[in-house]
Design an enzyme around this catalytic site. Structure first.
Site, short mmCIF file in Angstrom:
data_model
loop_
_atom_site.label_atom_id
_atom_site.label_comp_id
_atom_site.label_asym_id
_atom_site.label_seq_id
_atom_site.Cartn_x
_atom_site.Cartn_y
_atom_site.Cartn_z
N LYS A 49 16.91 20.68 -13.03
CA LYS A 49 16.14 19.44 -13.13
C LYS A 49 16.94 18.31 -13.78
CE LYS A 49 12.55 18.68 -12.14
NZ LYS A 49 11.31 18.81 -12.92
N GLU A 72 9.51 7.21 -16.90
CA GLU A 72 8.17 7.76 -17.15
C GLU A 72 7.64 7.32 -18.51
OE1 GLU A 72 8.55 11.95 -16.60
OE2 GLU A 72 9.15 11.77 -14.51
N HIS A 97 0.83 -1.22 0.00
CA HIS A 97 0.00 0.00 0.00
C HIS A 97 0.86 1.27 0.00
CE1 HIS A 97 -3.39 -2.66 0.97
NE2 HIS A 97 -2.61 -3.19 1.90
#
Length: 475
Positions: A282, A289, A155
């Site tokens: 960044k 992704e 979870h």
């Protein structure tokens, strides 16, 4: 060049031709169509339907055309409807009317599904090879972290400490199942459709079994109607690809989380990262992704083909032209994603110290307390409740389980003596998980070794199958 038209008195409308035309995507079947044509030519020659001298001329033209297709010297033209008509045009340019002799005893219906099976087998083998390379990257990376602890999650919450090598190696098992499915698919797909004709077989003395053998298929169709209308192998391939995509997506999700500032476990190589056009600081795990995102495309291609197939009556229907683009797209997608994910995994480094510090957090050792009481013959329901009370005590002032005093422990349950502290360590918890497939480092190392041996066997099998297929295609 159209392969039909004798009974028509009007030409095809431009809009009809544009909708019918498929050569802009089915041209990639050309090498397989030429190879199946050689096999069909052999049965026509053997049965005496084509004279040996004519067969020799056609064979030479087919092989010459094959070289020209491979080099790009021969390509489809704007007037070609599909790959079959384009290649027959090429034959006719070399042989004149003799080029049309090869059409005897076959239809585009049995021809295209034979070509598509060959194409699918060829590319499925390459996808299988890429999966084995990905497995090696996973298992080798897992081997680096067998003795490093990390929190295991359920979870997305801390559950129990695990060997981080165990966490990584789980992905190799998913891809092993994919390889099993591919092997099953290969057996079911290795069925020749050539000789089924349009749907009813042929009145000519063909030999479908010999043609199947010539093309390396394991068997030949049992029902000619089914042979031209079956696309189960396309749908099943797309299911396999979709599930591979789901497995890649899970890796992508985990890598994205681990590379985040909040986790800061994973340092993804610069070679497998990208930056921002506006934020110079960044470093984005874009391969992870993209792997996650491409899974939607793979699932969508499966749904597209299943929807197309769901209500097709009788034998061949033109709807089946819609089987190719989703299949081609899924294959192309996986052959892009698999090497990128393999490289990303192989070049990622993980912060051992941060993972070890996080391993006991979230009271992940609570189960050790319950198990300690079970060993002392306390029923698990009572042991579970006692462990929960220990957690509740810790939550009051933010302590960890090992920081409870002896008085507090015995106050929760009289069987919780000082000996429980021996299991309230991550090291102790990991080493105690010695049941089959468990996370004890000694077991994880064995699991990885077994998986690598299985991987080597798979790679040898795939390499052999690719060599046989290559030999068949070059015959």
């Amino acid at each position: 060049m159209a392969l039909w038209g004798g009974r028509f008195t009007e030409g095809t409308a431009e809009t009809v031709f544009a909708l019918s035309r498929s050569v802009h995507f089915d041209w990639r079947l050309a090498p397989y169509d030429l190879r199946s044509s050689l096999a069909h030519l052999l049965t026509l020659e053997t049965s005496g339907l084509i004279e040996k001298s004519d067969a020799a001329a056609i064979r030479g033209a087919l092989k010459e055309l094959s070289v020209q297709v491979q080099s790009g010297a021969f390509v489809a033209s704007d007037g070609d409807e599909d790959v079959h008509s384009a290649l027959e045009r090429g034959l006719n340019e070399k042989l004149g009317v003799l080029g049309g002799a090869l059409r005897a005893g076959r239809s585009r219906n049995d021809q295209v599904t034979t070509d598509l099976r060959l194409f699918s087998i060829d590319h499925m083998l390459e996808i299988a090879r890429q999966i084995t390379l990905l497995q090696i990257a996973i298992l080798e990376k897992a081997g680096e972290y067998v003795n490093d602890s990390a929190p295991g999650f359920t979870h997305i919450q801390h559950a129990q400490p695990v060997s981080f090598g165990h966490e990584l190696a789980k992905h190799a098992q998913a891809f092993a199942r994919d390889l099993d499915r591919i092997n099953d698919w290969l057996a079911r797909t290795s069925v020749s459709s050539l000789g089924a004709g349009a749907l009813a077989g042929s009145s000519l003395p063909l030999d479908p079994e010999a043609t199947a053998n010539e093309l390396g298929f394991n068997s030949v169709f049992a029902n000619s109607i089914d042979a031209v209308s079956d696309r189960d192998y396309v749908a099943e391939a797309l299911f396999i690809f979709a599930l591979i995509g789901v497995h890649l997506s899970r890796i992508g999700e985990e890598w994205s989380l681990w590379a985040s500032t909040e986790f800061a476990w994973a340092k993804v190589s610069d070679a497998y990262s990208t930056g921002s056009s506006i934020m110079p600081q960044k470093k984005n795990p874009d391969m992870a992704e993209l792997a996650r995102g491409k899974s939607g495309r793979l699932i969508g291609n499966l749904v597209s083909v299943l929807t197309m197939l769901k209500a097709l009556p009788f034998a061949y229907n033109r709807d089946l032209q819609e089987d190719k683009e989703p299949l081609f797209d899924s294959i192309d997608t996986l052959l892009l994603v698999l090497p990128a994910v393999t490289g990303m995994i192989a070049t990622t480094d993980f912060d051992r110290d941060k993972m070890a510090l996080a391993a006991p957090l979230g009271y992940s050792l609570a189960t050790e307390i319950a198990d300690y009481l079970v060993v002392k013959k306390i029923p698990f329901a009572q042991a579970h409740e006692a462990a929960g009370k220990c957690v509740a005590l810790c939550e009051v002032d933010g302590r960890q389980l090992h920081q409870l005093t002896d008085v507090e422990l015995t106050g929760v349950h009289p069987a919780l003596d000082a000996g429980v502290r021996s299991v309230l360590t991550v090291h102790g918890a990991l080493n105690s998980r010695t049941t089959h497939g468990g996370t004890a480092p000694v077991l994880v190392a064995e699991q990885i070794n077994v998986a690598l041996k299985n991987n080597s066997a798979s790679m040898a099998q795939i390499t052999s199958a690719q060599a046989r297929f290559s030999e068949m295609m070059s015959a």
